[in-house]
Scaffold this active site. Structure first.
Site, PDB file in Angstrom:
ATOM      1  N   LYS A 144      -1.062 -58.882  15.598  1.00 51.89           N
ATOM      2  CA  LYS A 144      -1.189 -59.062  17.043  1.00 51.89           C
ATOM      3  C   LYS A 144      -1.780 -60.415  17.410  1.00 51.89           C
ATOM      4  CE  LYS A 144      -0.658 -54.425  18.665  1.00 51.89           C
ATOM      5  NZ  LYS A 144      -1.031 -53.423  19.675  1.00 51.89           N
TER       6      LYS A 144
ATOM      7  N   ASP B 225      -6.366 -51.178  21.774  1.00 40.45           N
ATOM      8  CA  ASP B 225      -6.996 -50.325  20.764  1.00 40.45           C
ATOM      9  C   ASP B 225      -7.867 -51.168  19.837  1.00 40.45           C
ATOM     10  OD1 ASP B 225      -6.191 -47.649  21.226  1.00 40.45           O
ATOM     11  OD2 ASP B 225      -4.174 -48.124  20.547  1.00 40.45           O
TER      12      ASP B 225
END
Length: 398
Positions: free
Chosen positions: A75, A123
């Site tokens: 990410k 998250d």
């Protein structure tokens, strides 16, 4: 559980906007932006011949994103890339002329970026990328996390200067709250999931992920026949399948999308043929994949180019973490977080089941590409599940 893609759009060409977002030229743009990052290095591509032999396959290659841009997760490519793109676009609009990546830290651009605030829900990993991107450009970031995000992951985000906001409920609740607060304050939402009317920025996030697969094709000895890729809201799965479909056409590999059984929003969406929002149930150990509603732009891509969808249980995810920490034969050691090895978990399940092997054409000639999407981003949790710390593995080589 595994199902083949039965969607009416299956095998149809990508929509023009998705082909532009995830195609070859887009991936080259990402590489040009990455080249400006001082800590950019292609992540390792590892071969696992002993495991391939054990599973009756021709080859297994694994892209290890635990080394990506100092964040330990794939990410790192998405949120920060989108932030940089958005800053340059704002500068272009303000200055009335094209602004290149080389001007990112110029006084004119810095003055503009200092007025910008970027927000997102996470998250853990996506929020770190957005926060890092904001820090790189001198902007502000506000990151929204739900109650299931560990304190270690919150602290890892805050280190990049982010303002942290806790939200009651699930990841999807934090997505809604981030969108609400950003709208009220005039901030820019950099989400890795999309909803009606909000697609371009999640598209930029997915575009950043194409770097993984561009790098992989440069190093692989042969084109893969299969890709097993974990999904979450679907972003990395869409980036993988979309880019490789654009680049390889009819020679593209078979794409298998893997969900946690306890948070299988993409699997259920595929089963029902339309986006499905799941009710929250028992948490999954694969915390970075605990999403209950798919990204609509990701599903639009997957409905066309994913070939199969499957679920894996928590026990198999932990088995994969241990297997990579204590590999077979002379296979390399890999540190994979709880969600990082979900694609390999899917491969283990499919390769051990004769019916699944037949359904997706796995055999002794198959060449499988996997992505370990994160390293031990929560070291305490890693030690709890594997029985070793990442440092133990690095020191002992076991």
């Amino acid at each position: 559980m595994l199902i083949r893609n039965q969607h009416p759009d299956y095998r149809k060409p990508l929509e023009a906007i998705d082909a532009e977002t995830l195609g070859v030229a887009a991936a080259e743009t990402v590489e040009r932006f990455l080249a400006r990052r001082p800590n950019h290095r292609p992540t390792p591509l590892r071969s696992l011949p002993a495991l391939a032999g054990e599973l009756g396959l021709g080859a297994i290659h694994l892209k290890d994103e635990g080394y990506r841009l100092g964040l330990g997760s794939f990410k790192a490519l998405g949120g920060a890339y989108a932030v940089i793109r958005l800053v340059l676009e704002a500068a272009k609009q303000t200055l009335g002329r094209p602004v290149d990546i080389a001007e990112l830290h110029s006084p004119d651009v810095a003055k503009i970026s200092a007025t910008m605030t970027f927000g997102c829900a996470t998250d853990g990993n996506h929020g770190r990328s957005v926060a890092q991107g904001a820090q790189l450009v001198g902007a502000r970031s506000v990151i929204f996390v739900h109650g299931g995000v560990s304190n270690a992951r919150v602290a890892a985000i805050a280190r990049y200067g982010a303002v942290m906001e806790r939200v009651a409920g699930t990841y999807d609740d934090s997505v809604a709250e981030a969108a609400r607060v950003c709208a009220v304050n005039g901030w820019t939402v950099v989400s890795d999931t999309s909803w009606p009317g909000y697609e371009r920025i999640p598209g930029l996030v997915m575009q950043g992920y194409t770097a993984i697969f561009r790098e992989a094709l440069e190093k692989l000895p042969e084109t893969p026949t299969h890709v097993f890729i974990q999904s979450g809201v679907g972003g990395i799965a869409a980036a993988a399948s979309g880019y490789l479909a654009c680049r390889l056409g009819e020679a593209r590999p078979t794409f298998v999308v893997v969900d946690p059984a306890r948070a299988a929003c993409i699997f259920e969406t595929a089963r029902q043929g339309k986006p499905v929002k799941l009710q929250r149930g028992e948490p999954t150990v694969m915390a970075m994949l605990e999403c209950y509603e798919p990204s609509q732009v990701a599903w639009r891509v997957l409905s066309r180019v994913a070939d199969a969808f499957m679920t894996v249980d928590d026990e198999t995810a932990v088995e994969v973490m241990t297997l990579l920490a204590r590999p077979l034969g002379h296979d390399p050691v890999v540190v994979a977080g709880e969600s990082g090895g979900a694609g390999l978990a899917g491969l283990l399940v499919a390769a051990r089941d004769p019916d699944m092997r037949a359904a997706i054409g796995l055999d002794a000639t198959s060449r499988v590409l996997l992505v370990v999407t994160e390293g031990a981003t929560d070291p305490d949790r890693y030690r709890e599940l594997v029985g070793l710390t990442p440092g133990d593995i690095a020191i002992t080589g076991k």
